[in-house]
Design a protein around this motif. Structure first.
Motif, PDB file in Angstrom:
ATOM      1  N   PRO A  29       0.832  -1.200   0.000  1.00  0.00           N
ATOM      2  CA  PRO A  29       0.000   0.000   0.000  1.00  0.00           C
ATOM      3  C   PRO A  29       0.870   1.255   0.000  1.00  0.00           C
ATOM      4  CG  PRO A  29       0.040  -0.971   2.176  1.00  0.00           C
ATOM      5  CD  PRO A  29       0.786  -1.907   1.271  1.00  0.00           C
ATOM      6  N   VAL A  30       0.336   2.291  -0.569  1.00  0.00           N
ATOM      7  CA  VAL A  30       1.004   3.584  -0.521  1.00  0.00           C
ATOM      8  C   VAL A  30       0.026   4.564   0.116  1.00  0.00           C
ATOM      9  CG1 VAL A  30       1.989   5.489  -1.844  1.00  0.00           C
ATOM     10  CG2 VAL A  30       2.404   3.135  -2.562  1.00  0.00           C
ATOM     11  N   VAL A  31       0.408   5.092   1.246  1.00  0.00           N
ATOM     12  CA  VAL A  31      -0.399   6.093   1.940  1.00  0.00           C
ATOM     13  C   VAL A  31       0.237   7.444   1.616  1.00  0.00           C
ATOM     14  CG1 VAL A  31      -1.261   6.872   4.164  1.00  0.00           C
ATOM     15  CG2 VAL A  31      -0.940   4.417   3.726  1.00  0.00           C
ATOM     16  N   PRO A  32      -0.496   8.330   0.936  1.00  0.00           N
ATOM     17  CA  PRO A  32       0.107   9.575   0.453  1.00  0.00           C
ATOM     18  C   PRO A  32       0.882  10.367   1.503  1.00  0.00           C
ATOM     19  CG  PRO A  32      -2.043   9.304  -0.513  1.00  0.00           C
ATOM     20  CD  PRO A  32      -1.883   8.201   0.505  1.00  0.00           C
ATOM     21  N   ASP A  33       0.345  10.512   2.701  1.00  0.00           N
ATOM     22  CA  ASP A  33       1.051  11.279   3.740  1.00  0.00           C
ATOM     23  C   ASP A  33       2.394  10.638   4.073  1.00  0.00           C
ATOM     24  OD1 ASP A  33      -1.107  12.983   3.815  1.00  0.00           O
ATOM     25  OD2 ASP A  33      -1.967  12.104   5.641  1.00  0.00           O
ATOM     26  N   HIS A  34       2.405   9.327   4.187  1.00  0.00           N
ATOM     27  CA  HIS A  34       3.649   8.613   4.487  1.00  0.00           C
ATOM     28  C   HIS A  34       4.624   8.722   3.312  1.00  0.00           C
ATOM     29  CE1 HIS A  34       1.228   5.755   7.345  1.00  0.00           C
ATOM     30  NE2 HIS A  34       1.216   7.000   7.749  1.00  0.00           N
ATOM     31  N   TRP A  35       4.079   8.616   2.099  1.00  0.00           N
ATOM     32  CA  TRP A  35       4.914   8.673   0.902  1.00  0.00           C
ATOM     33  C   TRP A  35       5.574  10.042   0.779  1.00  0.00           C
ATOM     34  CZ3 TRP A  35       4.817  11.560  -3.621  1.00  0.00           C
ATOM     35  CH2 TRP A  35       5.653  11.093  -4.640  1.00  0.00           C
ATOM     36  N   VAL A  36       4.798  11.116   1.001  1.00  0.00           N
ATOM     37  CA  VAL A  36       5.342  12.476   0.919  1.00  0.00           C
ATOM     38  C   VAL A  36       6.449  12.654   1.956  1.00  0.00           C
ATOM     39  CG1 VAL A  36       4.824  14.922   1.348  1.00  0.00           C
ATOM     40  CG2 VAL A  36       3.306  13.551  -0.098  1.00  0.00           C
ATOM     41  N   GLU A  37       6.201  12.182   3.169  1.00  0.00           N
ATOM     42  CA  GLU A  37       7.203  12.287   4.231  1.00  0.00           C
ATOM     43  C   GLU A  37       8.500  11.583   3.834  1.00  0.00           C
ATOM     44  OE1 GLU A  37       7.548  10.353   8.608  1.00  0.00           O
ATOM     45  OE2 GLU A  37       5.676  11.449   8.212  1.00  0.00           O
TER      46      GLU A  37
ATOM     47  N   GLU B 246      12.251  13.179   3.089  1.00  0.00           N
ATOM     48  CA  GLU B 246      13.456  12.679   3.770  1.00  0.00           C
ATOM     49  C   GLU B 246      14.556  12.346   2.769  1.00  0.00           C
ATOM     50  OE1 GLU B 246      12.619   9.234   6.160  1.00  0.00           O
ATOM     51  OE2 GLU B 246      11.113  10.299   7.357  1.00  0.00           O
ATOM     52  N   MET B 247      14.167  11.818   1.627  1.00  0.00           N
ATOM     53  CA  MET B 247      15.134  11.399   0.609  1.00  0.00           C
ATOM     54  C   MET B 247      15.516  12.551  -0.326  1.00  0.00           C
ATOM     55  SD  MET B 247      13.379   7.670  -0.206  1.00  0.00           S
ATOM     56  CE  MET B 247      14.041   7.591  -1.835  1.00  0.00           C
ATOM     57  N   GLY B 248      14.873  13.701  -0.152  1.00  0.00           N
ATOM     58  CA  GLY B 248      15.153  14.843  -1.019  1.00  0.00           C
ATOM     59  C   GLY B 248      14.598  14.675  -2.421  1.00  0.00           C
ATOM     60  N   ARG B 249      13.545  13.868  -2.561  1.00  0.00           N
ATOM     61  CA  ARG B 249      12.990  13.577  -3.888  1.00  0.00           C
ATOM     62  C   ARG B 249      11.556  14.071  -4.055  1.00  0.00           C
ATOM     63  NH1 ARG B 249      14.036   7.370  -4.772  1.00  0.00           N
ATOM     64  NH2 ARG B 249      12.711   7.802  -6.550  1.00  0.00           N
ATOM     65  N   TYR B 250      11.064  14.821  -3.109  1.00  0.00           N
ATOM     66  CA  TYR B 250       9.679  15.291  -3.214  1.00  0.00           C
ATOM     67  C   TYR B 250       9.617  16.489  -4.149  1.00  0.00           C
ATOM     68  CZ  TYR B 250       5.001  16.843  -1.973  1.00  0.00           C
ATOM     69  OH  TYR B 250       3.677  17.221  -2.020  1.00  0.00           O
ATOM     70  N   THR B 251       8.740  16.404  -5.139  1.00  0.00           N
ATOM     71  CA  THR B 251       8.623  17.460  -6.153  1.00  0.00           C
ATOM     72  C   THR B 251       7.434  18.382  -5.907  1.00  0.00           C
ATOM     73  OG1 THR B 251       7.236  16.079  -7.575  1.00  0.00           O
ATOM     74  CG2 THR B 251       9.641  15.957  -7.910  1.00  0.00           C
TER      75      THR B 251
END
Length: 173
Positions: free
Chosen positions: A110-118, A122-127
């Motif tokens: 599963p991908v939970v958007p809030d967790h994914w954004v966080e 952290e990885m410096g990959r959020y656009t």
């Protein structure tokens, strides 16, 4: 049961985020030749685990339409089964029959958007764009379970398993 790890089947960690984009290339010629090019390769287990990146929202480059995703999974299994069927038919007079590997599907997590954004932050990959959601990954996971049932392939429903333990996730249905 002794399980040999067939490293030559793995695309390798450098390709982990390409998902079915890489699989399209593999299906176009590599998959059918894996066994022919590695005659000593007779694994006991084949784990088919795609979909974590394929199940992006449709507007993203990594997205693979659900129908293509299911078709690709089916093609992987059929390719493995075809190779062993043809090999055993051709060589049964001269060699002992080779048992095909036990095949198992694993559904995408599963991908939970809030967790994914966080995690992306952290990885410096959020656009600034959320490209994954829970419902889309659930659709892909359900498709894996349905395909497994139709092909008589066992499925580890990783998606449902994970969702059982995170009570903070609110499912719509």
């Amino acid at each position: 049961m002794h399980i040999r790890i067939a490293r030559s089947w793995r695309a390798g960690p450098a390709y982990f985020s390409w998902g079915t984009q890489l699989l399209r290339w593999i299906l176009e010629g590599v998959l059918d030749n894996i066994f022919q090019n590695n005659p000593g390769l007779h694994p006991d287990l084949a784990v088919v685990f795609f979909g974590a990146n394929d199940a992006c929202i449709p507007e993203t480059p990594q997205h693979v339409p659900l129908e293509e995703y299911v078709s690709n999974l089916r093609r992987i299994v059929e390719s493995i089964q075809k190779y062993y069927s043809e090999r055993n038919a051709t060589h049964q007079k001269f060699h002992s029959l080779t048992k095909p590997p036990y095949i198992i599907f694993i559904s995408p997590p599963p991908v939970v958007p809030d967790h994914w954004v966080e995690k992306m932050k952290e990885m410096g990959r959020y656009t600034g764009v959320v490209t994954r959601d829970l419902e889309t990954t659930r659709k892909y996971a359900r498709a894996v379970v349905e395909l497994g049932a139709s092909m008589n392939i066992p499925v580890l429903d990783f998606n449902s398993y994970c969702l059982q333990f995170d009570k903070s996730i609110k499912l719509e249905n």
